[in-house]
Design a protein around this motif. Structure first.
Motif, PDB file in Angstrom:
ATOM      1  N   GLY A  51      23.600 -19.331 -15.501  1.00  0.00           N
ATOM      2  CA  GLY A  51      23.002 -20.568 -16.161  1.00  0.00           C
ATOM      3  C   GLY A  51      21.629 -22.020 -15.269  1.00  0.00           C
ATOM      4  O   GLY A  51      21.013 -21.918 -16.945  1.00  0.00           O
ATOM      5  N   ASP A  52      21.699 -21.167 -14.386  1.00  0.00           N
ATOM      6  CA  ASP A  52      20.264 -21.926 -13.745  1.00  0.00           C
ATOM      7  C   ASP A  52      18.995 -21.727 -14.755  1.00  0.00           C
ATOM      8  O   ASP A  52      19.007 -20.751 -14.538  1.00  0.00           O
ATOM      9  CB  ASP A  52      20.149 -21.880 -12.380  1.00  0.00           C
ATOM     10  CG  ASP A  52      21.195 -23.013 -11.993  1.00  0.00           C
ATOM     11  OD1 ASP A  52      22.228 -24.018 -12.350  1.00  0.00           O
ATOM     12  OD2 ASP A  52      21.904 -22.019 -10.402  1.00  0.00           O
ATOM     13  N   ARG A  53      18.103 -22.829 -14.681  1.00  0.00           N
ATOM     14  CA  ARG A  53      16.827 -22.313 -15.113  1.00  0.00           C
ATOM     15  C   ARG A  53      15.622 -22.225 -14.174  1.00  0.00           C
ATOM     16  O   ARG A  53      15.227 -23.333 -13.212  1.00  0.00           O
ATOM     17  CB  ARG A  53      16.102 -22.922 -16.248  1.00  0.00           C
ATOM     18  CG  ARG A  53      16.935 -22.876 -17.260  1.00  0.00           C
ATOM     19  CD  ARG A  53      16.701 -23.271 -18.874  1.00  0.00           C
ATOM     20  NE  ARG A  53      16.099 -24.829 -19.260  1.00  0.00           N
ATOM     21  CZ  ARG A  53      15.639 -25.290 -20.347  1.00  0.00           C
ATOM     22  NH1 ARG A  53      15.788 -24.585 -21.285  1.00  0.00           N
ATOM     23  NH2 ARG A  53      15.034 -27.041 -20.558  1.00  0.00           N
ATOM     24  N   LEU A  54      14.764 -21.601 -13.735  1.00  0.00           N
ATOM     25  CA  LEU A  54      13.471 -21.699 -13.051  1.00  0.00           C
ATOM     26  C   LEU A  54      12.388 -21.932 -13.459  1.00  0.00           C
ATOM     27  O   LEU A  54      11.655 -20.985 -15.089  1.00  0.00           O
ATOM     28  CB  LEU A  54      13.457 -20.409 -12.437  1.00  0.00           C
ATOM     29  CG  LEU A  54      15.031 -19.493 -11.639  1.00  0.00           C
ATOM     30  CD1 LEU A  54      14.958 -18.631 -10.907  1.00  0.00           C
ATOM     31  CD2 LEU A  54      15.346 -21.125 -10.584  1.00  0.00           C
ATOM     32  N   ASP A  55      11.711 -22.378 -13.278  1.00  0.00           N
ATOM     33  CA  ASP A  55       9.963 -23.044 -13.761  1.00  0.00           C
ATOM     34  C   ASP A  55       9.377 -21.357 -13.618  1.00  0.00           C
ATOM     35  O   ASP A  55      10.282 -20.885 -13.066  1.00  0.00           O
ATOM     36  CB  ASP A  55       9.653 -23.392 -12.760  1.00  0.00           C
ATOM     37  CG  ASP A  55       8.391 -24.137 -13.150  1.00  0.00           C
ATOM     38  OD1 ASP A  55       7.056 -23.547 -12.675  1.00  0.00           O
ATOM     39  OD2 ASP A  55       8.194 -25.621 -14.244  1.00  0.00           O
ATOM     40  N   TRP A  56       7.791 -21.932 -14.428  1.00  0.00           N
ATOM     41  CA  TRP A  56       7.670 -19.960 -15.059  1.00  0.00           C
ATOM     42  C   TRP A  56       6.824 -20.024 -14.074  1.00  0.00           C
ATOM     43  O   TRP A  56       6.513 -18.279 -13.666  1.00  0.00           O
ATOM     44  CB  TRP A  56       7.213 -20.226 -16.181  1.00  0.00           C
ATOM     45  CG  TRP A  56       5.556 -21.585 -16.157  1.00  0.00           C
ATOM     46  CD1 TRP A  56       5.436 -23.256 -15.935  1.00  0.00           C
ATOM     47  CD2 TRP A  56       4.064 -21.689 -15.373  1.00  0.00           C
ATOM     48  NE1 TRP A  56       4.342 -23.507 -15.763  1.00  0.00           N
ATOM     49  CE2 TRP A  56       4.091 -22.775 -15.483  1.00  0.00           C
ATOM     50  CE3 TRP A  56       3.366 -20.363 -15.388  1.00  0.00           C
ATOM     51  CZ2 TRP A  56       2.438 -23.085 -14.847  1.00  0.00           C
ATOM     52  CZ3 TRP A  56       2.311 -20.276 -15.041  1.00  0.00           C
ATOM     53  CH2 TRP A  56       1.579 -21.716 -14.262  1.00  0.00           C
ATOM     54  N   THR A  57       7.010 -20.596 -13.197  1.00  0.00           N
ATOM     55  CA  THR A  57       5.554 -20.194 -11.663  1.00  0.00           C
ATOM     56  C   THR A  57       6.217 -19.479 -10.967  1.00  0.00           C
ATOM     57  O   THR A  57       6.065 -18.791 -10.035  1.00  0.00           O
ATOM     58  CB  THR A  57       5.125 -21.755 -11.248  1.00  0.00           C
ATOM     59  OG1 THR A  57       5.951 -22.831 -10.664  1.00  0.00           O
ATOM     60  CG2 THR A  57       4.199 -22.481 -12.353  1.00  0.00           C
ATOM     61  N   THR A  58       7.122 -19.293 -10.895  1.00  0.00           N
ATOM     62  CA  THR A  58       8.585 -18.760 -10.247  1.00  0.00           C
ATOM     63  C   THR A  58       8.439 -17.102 -10.061  1.00  0.00           C
ATOM     64  O   THR A  58       7.959 -16.446 -10.866  1.00  0.00           O
ATOM     65  CB  THR A  58      10.157 -18.081 -10.481  1.00  0.00           C
ATOM     66  OG1 THR A  58      10.772 -19.555 -10.866  1.00  0.00           O
ATOM     67  CG2 THR A  58      10.594 -17.804  -9.998  1.00  0.00           C
ATOM     68  N   CYS A  59       7.748 -16.540  -8.571  1.00  0.00           N
ATOM     69  CA  CYS A  59       7.583 -14.870  -8.365  1.00  0.00           C
ATOM     70  C   CYS A  59       5.858 -15.409  -8.870  1.00  0.00           C
ATOM     71  O   CYS A  59       5.393 -13.763  -9.191  1.00  0.00           O
ATOM     72  CB  CYS A  59       8.241 -13.996  -9.052  1.00  0.00           C
ATOM     73  SG  CYS A  59      10.026 -14.279  -8.005  1.00  0.00           S
ATOM     74  N   LEU A  60       5.603 -16.027  -8.898  1.00  0.00           N
ATOM     75  CA  LEU A  60       4.072 -15.845  -9.938  1.00  0.00           C
ATOM     76  C   LEU A  60       2.921 -15.226  -8.649  1.00  0.00           C
ATOM     77  O   LEU A  60       1.859 -14.750  -9.036  1.00  0.00           O
ATOM     78  CB  LEU A  60       3.516 -17.660 -10.064  1.00  0.00           C
ATOM     79  CG  LEU A  60       2.150 -17.102 -10.336  1.00  0.00           C
ATOM     80  CD1 LEU A  60       1.875 -16.898 -12.321  1.00  0.00           C
ATOM     81  CD2 LEU A  60       1.371 -19.003 -10.476  1.00  0.00           C
ATOM     82  N   ASP A  61       3.094 -15.149  -7.747  1.00  0.00           N
ATOM     83  CA  ASP A  61       1.670 -14.885  -6.247  1.00  0.00           C
ATOM     84  C   ASP A  61       1.964 -13.156  -6.948  1.00  0.00           C
ATOM     85  O   ASP A  61       1.339 -12.494  -6.385  1.00  0.00           O
ATOM     86  CB  ASP A  61       2.521 -15.075  -5.059  1.00  0.00           C
ATOM     87  CG  ASP A  61       4.015 -14.473  -4.840  1.00  0.00           C
ATOM     88  OD1 ASP A  61       4.263 -15.143  -5.694  1.00  0.00           O
ATOM     89  OD2 ASP A  61       3.715 -14.117  -3.456  1.00  0.00           O
ATOM     90  N   LYS A  62       3.441 -12.729  -7.469  1.00  0.00           N
ATOM     91  CA  LYS A  62       3.371 -11.035  -7.773  1.00  0.00           C
ATOM     92  C   LYS A  62       3.119 -10.793  -9.312  1.00  0.00           C
ATOM     93  O   LYS A  62       3.698  -9.806  -9.327  1.00  0.00           O
ATOM     94  CB  LYS A  62       5.288 -10.799  -7.358  1.00  0.00           C
ATOM     95  CG  LYS A  62       4.739 -11.128  -5.813  1.00  0.00           C
ATOM     96  CD  LYS A  62       6.624 -10.653  -5.521  1.00  0.00           C
ATOM     97  CE  LYS A  62       6.530 -10.842  -4.157  1.00  0.00           C
ATOM     98  NZ  LYS A  62       6.891 -12.114  -3.686  1.00  0.00           N
ATOM     99  N   ILE A  63       2.239 -11.678 -10.104  1.00  0.00           N
ATOM    100  CA  ILE A  63       2.505 -11.258 -11.224  1.00  0.00           C
ATOM    101  C   ILE A  63       1.985 -10.158 -11.503  1.00  0.00           C
ATOM    102  O   ILE A  63       2.136  -9.711 -12.891  1.00  0.00           O
ATOM    103  CB  ILE A  63       2.181 -12.289 -12.112  1.00  0.00           C
ATOM    104  CG1 ILE A  63       2.007 -12.770 -14.100  1.00  0.00           C
ATOM    105  CG2 ILE A  63       0.336 -12.730 -11.342  1.00  0.00           C
ATOM    106  CD1 ILE A  63       3.389 -12.327 -13.998  1.00  0.00           C
ATOM    107  N   ASP A  64       0.706  -9.710 -11.441  1.00  0.00           N
ATOM    108  CA  ASP A  64      -0.359  -8.514 -10.623  1.00  0.00           C
ATOM    109  C   ASP A  64       0.256  -7.934 -10.926  1.00  0.00           C
ATOM    110  O   ASP A  64       0.335  -6.305 -11.527  1.00  0.00           O
ATOM    111  CB  ASP A  64      -1.926  -8.282  -9.814  1.00  0.00           C
ATOM    112  CG  ASP A  64      -2.407 -10.255  -9.884  1.00  0.00           C
ATOM    113  OD1 ASP A  64      -2.912 -10.450 -11.457  1.00  0.00           O
ATOM    114  OD2 ASP A  64      -2.759 -10.492  -9.151  1.00  0.00           O
ATOM    115  N   ASN A  65       1.929  -7.212 -10.239  1.00  0.00           N
ATOM    116  CA  ASN A  65       2.057  -6.023 -10.471  1.00  0.00           C
ATOM    117  C   ASN A  65       3.368  -6.416 -10.513  1.00  0.00           C
ATOM    118  O   ASN A  65       4.357  -7.150 -10.652  1.00  0.00           O
ATOM    119  CB  ASN A  65       2.787  -5.719  -8.254  1.00  0.00           C
ATOM    120  CG  ASN A  65       3.173  -5.048  -8.656  1.00  0.00           C
ATOM    121  OD1 ASN A  65       4.074  -3.110  -9.174  1.00  0.00           O
ATOM    122  ND2 ASN A  65       2.766  -3.792  -7.674  1.00  0.00           N
ATOM    123  N   ASP A  66       3.505  -5.120 -12.131  1.00  0.00           N
ATOM    124  CA  ASP A  66       4.650  -5.404 -12.623  1.00  0.00           C
ATOM    125  C   ASP A  66       6.198  -4.981 -11.989  1.00  0.00           C
ATOM    126  O   ASP A  66       6.448  -5.720 -12.359  1.00  0.00           O
ATOM    127  CB  ASP A  66       4.227  -4.355 -13.959  1.00  0.00           C
ATOM    128  CG  ASP A  66       4.161  -5.353 -15.098  1.00  0.00           C
ATOM    129  OD1 ASP A  66       3.603  -6.660 -14.976  1.00  0.00           O
ATOM    130  OD2 ASP A  66       3.484  -4.056 -15.920  1.00  0.00           O
TER     131      ASP A  66
END
Length: 348
Positions: free
Chosen positions: A277-292
Protein backbone atom coordinates in the motif's frame (compact mmCIF):
# COMPACT_ATOMS: atom_id res chain seq x y z
CA UNK A 1 -31.28 73.06 9.80
CA UNK A 2 -29.55 69.82 8.88
CA UNK A 3 -28.26 69.71 5.33
CA UNK A 4 -29.81 66.25 5.00
CA UNK A 5 -33.36 67.43 5.61
CA UNK A 6 -35.46 68.95 2.90
CA UNK A 7 -38.76 70.59 2.29
CA UNK A 8 -41.24 67.91 1.17
CA UNK A 9 -43.08 70.43 -0.98
CA UNK A 10 -39.91 71.36 -2.79
CA UNK A 11 -38.93 67.75 -3.35
CA UNK A 12 -42.23 66.30 -4.48
CA UNK A 13 -44.52 66.72 -7.44
CA UNK A 14 -48.27 67.23 -7.03
CA UNK A 15 -48.72 63.46 -7.18
CA UNK A 16 -46.14 62.97 -4.42
CA UNK A 17 -43.32 61.71 -6.67
CA UNK A 18 -39.80 63.01 -5.91
CA UNK A 19 -38.41 65.90 -7.92
CA UNK A 20 -34.79 66.81 -8.51
CA UNK A 21 -33.33 70.26 -7.85
CA UNK A 22 -34.67 71.70 -11.15
CA UNK A 23 -38.26 70.72 -10.49
CA UNK A 24 -38.31 67.69 -12.80
CA UNK A 25 -39.13 64.24 -11.60
CA UNK A 26 -36.30 62.27 -10.04
CA UNK A 27 -34.86 59.33 -11.99
CA UNK A 28 -33.98 56.46 -9.66
CA UNK A 29 -35.15 55.09 -6.33
CA UNK A 30 -37.37 57.24 -4.15
CA UNK A 31 -35.10 57.77 -1.16
CA UNK A 32 -34.72 60.29 1.60
CA UNK A 33 -32.24 61.31 4.25
CA UNK A 34 -28.94 59.46 4.40
CA UNK A 35 -30.02 56.89 1.82
CA UNK A 36 -30.78 59.69 -0.65
CA UNK A 37 -27.38 61.28 0.03
CA UNK A 38 -25.45 58.02 -0.52
CA UNK A 39 -27.36 57.33 -3.73
CA UNK A 40 -26.68 60.84 -5.05
CA UNK A 41 -22.98 60.62 -4.18
CA UNK A 42 -22.38 57.28 -5.89
CA UNK A 43 -25.19 57.07 -8.42
CA UNK A 44 -22.76 56.94 -11.36
CA UNK A 45 -21.07 53.83 -9.93
CA UNK A 46 -24.42 52.31 -8.94
CA UNK A 47 -25.94 52.82 -12.38
CA UNK A 48 -22.78 51.41 -13.97
CA UNK A 49 -23.16 48.21 -11.91
CA UNK A 50 -26.88 47.96 -12.73
CA UNK A 51 -26.38 48.51 -16.46
CA UNK A 52 -23.39 46.16 -16.53
CA UNK A 53 -25.41 43.46 -14.80
CA UNK A 54 -28.31 43.81 -17.23
CA UNK A 55 -25.96 43.65 -20.22
CA UNK A 56 -24.13 40.65 -18.79
CA UNK A 57 -27.38 38.80 -18.20
CA UNK A 58 -28.60 39.60 -21.71
CA UNK A 59 -25.36 38.37 -23.30
CA UNK A 60 -25.42 35.10 -21.36
CA UNK A 61 -29.08 34.46 -22.21
CA UNK A 62 -28.37 34.97 -25.91
CA UNK A 63 -25.27 32.76 -25.87
CA UNK A 64 -27.06 30.02 -23.96
CA UNK A 65 -29.89 30.07 -26.48
CA UNK A 66 -27.42 29.66 -29.34
CA UNK A 67 -25.65 26.83 -27.53
CA UNK A 68 -28.86 24.95 -26.78
CA UNK A 69 -29.99 25.34 -30.38
CA UNK A 70 -26.71 23.75 -31.50
CA UNK A 71 -26.98 20.90 -28.99
CA UNK A 72 -30.52 20.26 -30.18
CA UNK A 73 -29.16 19.35 -33.60
CA UNK A 74 -26.83 16.63 -32.22
CA UNK A 75 -27.51 12.95 -31.87
CA UNK A 76 -27.60 11.60 -28.25
CA UNK A 77 -24.22 9.76 -28.49
CA UNK A 78 -22.53 13.06 -29.33
CA UNK A 79 -23.69 14.58 -26.02
CA UNK A 80 -21.92 12.01 -23.84
CA UNK A 81 -20.16 13.65 -20.81
CA UNK A 82 -16.41 13.77 -21.18
CA UNK A 83 -16.53 13.94 -24.97
CA UNK A 84 -16.64 17.16 -26.93
CA UNK A 85 -19.23 17.31 -29.75
CA UNK A 86 -18.07 18.54 -33.15
CA UNK A 87 -17.71 22.34 -33.33
CA UNK A 88 -18.64 22.70 -29.63
CA UNK A 89 -15.26 24.27 -28.78
CA UNK A 90 -16.43 27.77 -29.70
CA UNK A 91 -19.29 27.58 -27.21
CA UNK A 92 -16.97 26.30 -24.51
CA UNK A 93 -14.48 29.06 -25.28
CA UNK A 94 -17.20 31.71 -25.02
CA UNK A 95 -18.38 30.31 -21.72
CA UNK A 96 -14.93 30.22 -20.14
CA UNK A 97 -14.16 33.70 -21.49
CA UNK A 98 -17.33 35.12 -19.93
CA UNK A 99 -16.58 33.25 -16.70
CA UNK A 100 -13.09 34.75 -16.72
CA UNK A 101 -14.51 38.25 -17.14
CA UNK A 102 -16.98 37.70 -14.29
CA UNK A 103 -14.15 36.52 -12.03
CA UNK A 104 -12.75 40.08 -12.19
CA UNK A 105 -15.87 41.54 -10.57
CA UNK A 106 -14.36 41.28 -7.04
CA UNK A 107 -11.38 43.33 -8.21
CA UNK A 108 -13.67 46.06 -9.53
CA UNK A 109 -15.82 45.96 -6.39
CA UNK A 110 -12.80 46.48 -4.16
CA UNK A 111 -10.78 48.96 -6.20
CA UNK A 112 -13.38 51.09 -7.97
CA UNK A 113 -16.22 51.01 -5.43
CA UNK A 114 -14.87 50.08 -2.01
CA UNK A 115 -11.62 52.06 -1.86
CA UNK A 116 -13.07 55.49 -2.87
CA UNK A 117 -16.31 55.03 -0.90
CA UNK A 118 -15.19 56.65 2.36
CA UNK A 119 -11.69 57.81 1.35
CA UNK A 120 -13.25 60.26 -1.09
CA UNK A 121 -15.48 61.75 1.61
CA UNK A 122 -12.58 62.05 4.05
CA UNK A 123 -10.37 63.66 1.42
CA UNK A 124 -13.00 66.17 0.26
CA UNK A 125 -14.34 66.98 3.74
CA UNK A 126 -17.81 65.60 3.02
CA UNK A 127 -17.58 63.21 5.96
CA UNK A 128 -16.90 66.06 8.37
CA UNK A 129 -19.80 68.08 6.97
CA UNK A 130 -22.27 65.21 7.13
CA UNK A 131 -21.36 64.06 10.64
CA UNK A 132 -21.47 67.62 11.96
CA UNK A 133 -25.18 67.67 11.20
CA UNK A 134 -27.93 65.61 12.80
CA UNK A 135 -26.64 62.34 11.33
CA UNK A 136 -24.59 60.15 13.66
CA UNK A 137 -21.36 58.56 12.51
CA UNK A 138 -22.83 55.08 13.00
CA UNK A 139 -25.87 55.84 10.87
CA UNK A 140 -23.76 57.37 8.13
CA UNK A 141 -21.26 54.48 8.12
CA UNK A 142 -24.05 51.94 8.12
CA UNK A 143 -25.76 53.46 5.10
CA UNK A 144 -22.46 53.98 3.27
CA UNK A 145 -21.73 50.28 3.66
CA UNK A 146 -25.21 48.81 3.35
CA UNK A 147 -26.40 50.35 0.09
CA UNK A 148 -23.39 49.52 -2.13
CA UNK A 149 -22.93 46.14 -0.41
CA UNK A 150 -26.54 45.22 -1.14
CA UNK A 151 -26.11 46.25 -4.78
CA UNK A 152 -22.86 44.27 -5.09
CA UNK A 153 -24.47 41.18 -3.56
CA UNK A 154 -27.55 41.46 -5.77
CA UNK A 155 -25.57 42.00 -8.97
CA UNK A 156 -23.11 39.16 -8.36
CA UNK A 157 -25.93 36.89 -7.26
CA UNK A 158 -27.91 37.52 -10.45
CA UNK A 159 -24.86 37.09 -12.70
CA UNK A 160 -23.91 33.90 -10.86
CA UNK A 161 -27.39 32.43 -11.20
CA UNK A 162 -27.56 33.14 -14.93
CA UNK A 163 -24.04 31.83 -15.56
CA UNK A 164 -24.84 28.64 -13.62
CA UNK A 165 -28.03 28.25 -15.68
CA UNK A 166 -25.92 28.54 -18.82
CA UNK A 167 -23.23 26.11 -17.63
CA UNK A 168 -25.39 23.42 -15.96
CA UNK A 169 -26.60 21.62 -19.13
CA UNK A 170 -23.03 21.18 -20.41
CA UNK A 171 -20.98 20.65 -17.26
CA UNK A 172 -19.40 17.51 -18.67
CA UNK A 173 -18.87 18.92 -22.15
CA UNK A 174 -16.94 22.10 -21.41
CA UNK A 175 -13.32 20.97 -21.25
CA UNK A 176 -11.70 24.38 -21.72
CA UNK A 177 -11.70 25.03 -17.96
CA UNK A 178 -11.83 22.69 -14.98
CA UNK A 179 -14.67 23.18 -12.53
CA UNK A 180 -12.13 24.18 -9.87
CA UNK A 181 -10.81 27.07 -11.98
CA UNK A 182 -11.70 30.69 -11.25
CA UNK A 183 -13.72 30.86 -14.48
CA UNK A 184 -16.18 28.28 -13.11
CA UNK A 185 -15.74 27.81 -9.37
CA UNK A 186 -15.60 31.51 -8.48
CA UNK A 187 -18.60 32.58 -10.58
CA UNK A 188 -21.19 29.96 -9.61
CA UNK A 189 -23.16 29.42 -6.43
CA UNK A 190 -22.67 31.93 -3.63
CA UNK A 191 -18.91 32.18 -4.14
CA UNK A 192 -18.96 35.35 -6.26
CA UNK A 193 -21.21 37.11 -3.75
CA UNK A 194 -18.92 36.31 -0.81
CA UNK A 195 -15.79 37.12 -2.83
CA UNK A 196 -17.09 40.49 -4.02
CA UNK A 197 -18.30 41.49 -0.55
CA UNK A 198 -14.90 40.59 0.90
CA UNK A 199 -12.95 42.72 -1.56
CA UNK A 200 -15.48 45.56 -1.28
CA UNK A 201 -15.24 45.76 2.52
CA UNK A 202 -11.45 45.47 2.41
CA UNK A 203 -11.38 48.39 -0.01
CA UNK A 204 -13.56 50.43 2.35
CA UNK A 205 -11.27 49.60 5.29
CA UNK A 206 -8.18 50.63 3.35
CA UNK A 207 -9.82 53.90 2.35
CA UNK A 208 -10.84 54.56 5.95
CA UNK A 209 -7.27 54.09 7.12
CA UNK A 210 -5.36 55.85 4.33
CA UNK A 211 -7.91 58.64 3.75
CA UNK A 212 -6.67 59.30 0.20
CA UNK A 213 -8.63 58.03 -2.79
CA UNK A 214 -5.88 57.25 -5.29
CA UNK A 215 -3.51 55.76 -2.72
CA UNK A 216 -6.35 53.64 -1.32
CA UNK A 217 -7.22 52.31 -4.77
CA UNK A 218 -3.62 51.32 -5.49
CA UNK A 219 -3.16 49.62 -2.12
CA UNK A 220 -6.52 47.86 -2.46
CA UNK A 221 -5.52 46.57 -5.89
CA UNK A 222 -2.38 45.07 -4.40
CA UNK A 223 -4.35 43.44 -1.58
CA UNK A 224 -6.99 42.03 -3.92
CA UNK A 225 -4.36 40.60 -6.25
CA UNK A 226 -2.64 38.98 -3.26
CA UNK A 227 -5.96 37.53 -2.10
CA UNK A 228 -6.55 36.13 -5.59
CA UNK A 229 -3.16 34.41 -5.55
CA UNK A 230 -3.70 32.93 -2.08
CA UNK A 231 -7.23 31.86 -2.97
CA UNK A 232 -6.00 30.17 -6.13
CA UNK A 233 -3.58 28.10 -4.04
CA UNK A 234 -6.12 27.40 -1.29
CA UNK A 235 -9.16 26.56 -3.41
CA UNK A 236 -8.32 22.91 -4.07
CA UNK A 237 -7.40 22.27 -0.44
CA UNK A 238 -11.05 22.82 0.55
CA UNK A 239 -11.92 19.41 -0.88
CA UNK A 240 -11.20 15.91 0.35
CA UNK A 241 -8.65 14.27 -1.94
CA UNK A 242 -9.53 10.73 -2.96
CA UNK A 243 -7.39 8.01 -4.60
CA UNK A 244 -7.87 5.31 -7.18
CA UNK A 245 -5.35 2.46 -7.67
CA UNK A 246 -4.63 -0.60 -9.78
CA UNK A 247 -2.95 -3.88 -8.79
CA UNK A 248 -2.40 -5.59 -12.15
CA UNK A 249 1.24 -4.60 -12.57
CA UNK A 250 2.91 -1.79 -14.47
CA UNK A 251 4.47 -3.66 -17.37
CA UNK A 252 3.60 -3.35 -21.05
CA UNK A 253 -0.13 -3.59 -21.61
CA UNK A 254 -1.06 -2.70 -18.01
CA UNK A 255 -3.68 0.03 -17.75
CA UNK A 256 -3.37 3.05 -15.53
CA UNK A 257 -6.33 3.90 -13.26
CA UNK A 258 -9.20 5.86 -14.77
CA UNK A 259 -10.65 8.87 -12.99
CA UNK A 260 -14.41 9.44 -12.63
CA UNK A 261 -16.07 11.85 -15.04
CA UNK A 262 -15.15 15.50 -14.36
CA UNK A 263 -12.69 14.50 -11.61
CA UNK A 264 -9.60 16.71 -11.29
CA UNK A 265 -6.24 15.03 -10.81
CA UNK A 266 -4.25 16.23 -7.82
CA UNK A 267 -0.65 16.01 -6.71
CA UNK A 268 2.32 15.34 -8.97
CA UNK A 269 0.52 12.88 -11.24
CA UNK A 270 0.62 9.09 -11.20
CA UNK A 271 2.35 7.27 -8.34
CA UNK A 272 3.59 3.69 -8.17
CA UNK A 273 1.86 1.63 -5.50
CA UNK A 274 3.39 -1.39 -3.77
CA UNK A 275 1.71 -4.52 -2.47
CA UNK A 276 1.88 -3.13 1.07
CA UNK A 277 0.00 0.00 0.00
CA UNK A 278 3.01 2.35 0.03
CA UNK A 279 3.33 4.83 -2.80
CA UNK A 280 6.56 5.59 -4.63
CA UNK A 281 7.42 8.73 -6.53
CA UNK A 282 7.17 8.69 -10.32
CA UNK A 283 10.97 9.08 -10.49
CA UNK A 284 11.42 5.55 -9.12
CA UNK A 285 13.66 3.56 -11.51
CA UNK A 286 13.73 6.58 -13.82
CA UNK A 287 17.31 5.77 -14.85
CA UNK A 288 16.02 2.60 -16.57
CA UNK A 289 13.07 4.22 -18.35
CA UNK A 290 14.65 3.70 -21.80
CA UNK A 291 14.48 -0.10 -21.43
CA UNK A 292 10.96 -1.44 -20.80
CA UNK A 293 12.08 -4.80 -19.45
CA UNK A 294 14.75 -3.33 -17.18
CA UNK A 295 12.34 -0.65 -15.98
CA UNK A 296 9.61 -3.21 -15.23
CA UNK A 297 12.09 -5.51 -13.46
CA UNK A 298 13.34 -2.60 -11.34
CA UNK A 299 9.81 -1.68 -10.28
CA UNK A 300 8.91 -5.29 -9.49
CA UNK A 301 12.02 -5.58 -7.33
CA UNK A 302 10.63 -2.74 -5.22
CA UNK A 303 7.29 -4.49 -4.85
CA UNK A 304 5.36 -2.27 -7.25
CA UNK A 305 2.02 -3.82 -8.26
CA UNK A 306 0.25 -0.92 -9.94
CA UNK A 307 -0.41 2.78 -10.14
CA UNK A 308 -2.24 5.25 -7.90
CA UNK A 309 -3.75 8.66 -8.64
CA UNK A 310 -5.19 11.35 -6.41
CA UNK A 311 -8.23 13.35 -7.49
CA UNK A 312 -11.05 15.62 -6.44
CA UNK A 313 -14.50 14.37 -7.51
CA UNK A 314 -16.93 16.82 -9.06
CA UNK A 315 -19.50 15.95 -6.37
CA UNK A 316 -17.42 17.92 -3.85
CA UNK A 317 -17.74 21.20 -5.74
CA UNK A 318 -20.82 22.37 -3.83
CA UNK A 319 -19.30 21.55 -0.43
CA UNK A 320 -16.06 23.30 -1.34
CA UNK A 321 -17.96 26.40 -2.46
CA UNK A 322 -19.98 26.53 0.76
CA UNK A 323 -16.79 26.22 2.80
CA UNK A 324 -15.05 28.94 0.81
CA UNK A 325 -18.13 31.16 1.07
CA UNK A 326 -18.22 30.72 4.84
CA UNK A 327 -14.55 31.64 5.20
CA UNK A 328 -14.92 34.76 3.09
CA UNK A 329 -18.11 35.90 4.80
CA UNK A 330 -16.49 35.42 8.22
CA UNK A 331 -13.55 37.60 7.20
CA UNK A 332 -15.97 40.13 5.70
CA UNK A 333 -17.92 40.31 8.97
CA UNK A 334 -14.69 40.91 10.88
CA UNK A 335 -13.71 43.72 8.50
CA UNK A 336 -17.15 45.34 8.86
CA UNK A 337 -16.83 45.27 12.64
CA UNK A 338 -13.42 46.94 12.32
CA UNK A 339 -14.80 49.62 9.97
CA UNK A 340 -17.66 50.49 12.31
CA UNK A 341 -15.48 50.48 15.45
CA UNK A 342 -12.71 52.54 13.84
CA UNK A 343 -15.13 54.91 12.13
CA UNK A 344 -17.10 55.70 15.28
CA UNK A 345 -13.94 56.75 17.15
CA UNK A 346 -11.45 57.96 14.55
CA UNK A 347 -13.45 58.91 11.51
CA UNK A 348 -12.41 62.58 11.50
Amino acid sequence: MSTLTHDPAARTAPDGSPRNGRGSRQIGPRLSGTAWLVWRQHRAAFWTIIVGTVLGVAVMIILRGQMMDYLGTLEPPQKKPGSTPPDFEKYGDLMTDIGGYLSYFPVLAGVLLGAPLIAGDLESGTAKLVTSQSVSRLRWLTMKLAMPAALVALSTGVLSAVFNWWWSPVKGLVTQAEWSSSAIFDVTGLMPVAYALLTFTLGVAVGLLLRRTLVSMVVTLGIVVAIGFVWGELRSSLGHVMSVSTDKGVGPGAKQPELPDMAIQQGQGTYFVTGSGDRLDWTTCLDKIDNDKAHTACLESKGVVGWSMDYLPFEQMGTMQWLGTGIMLAITAAVVVFIVAWGRKRLL
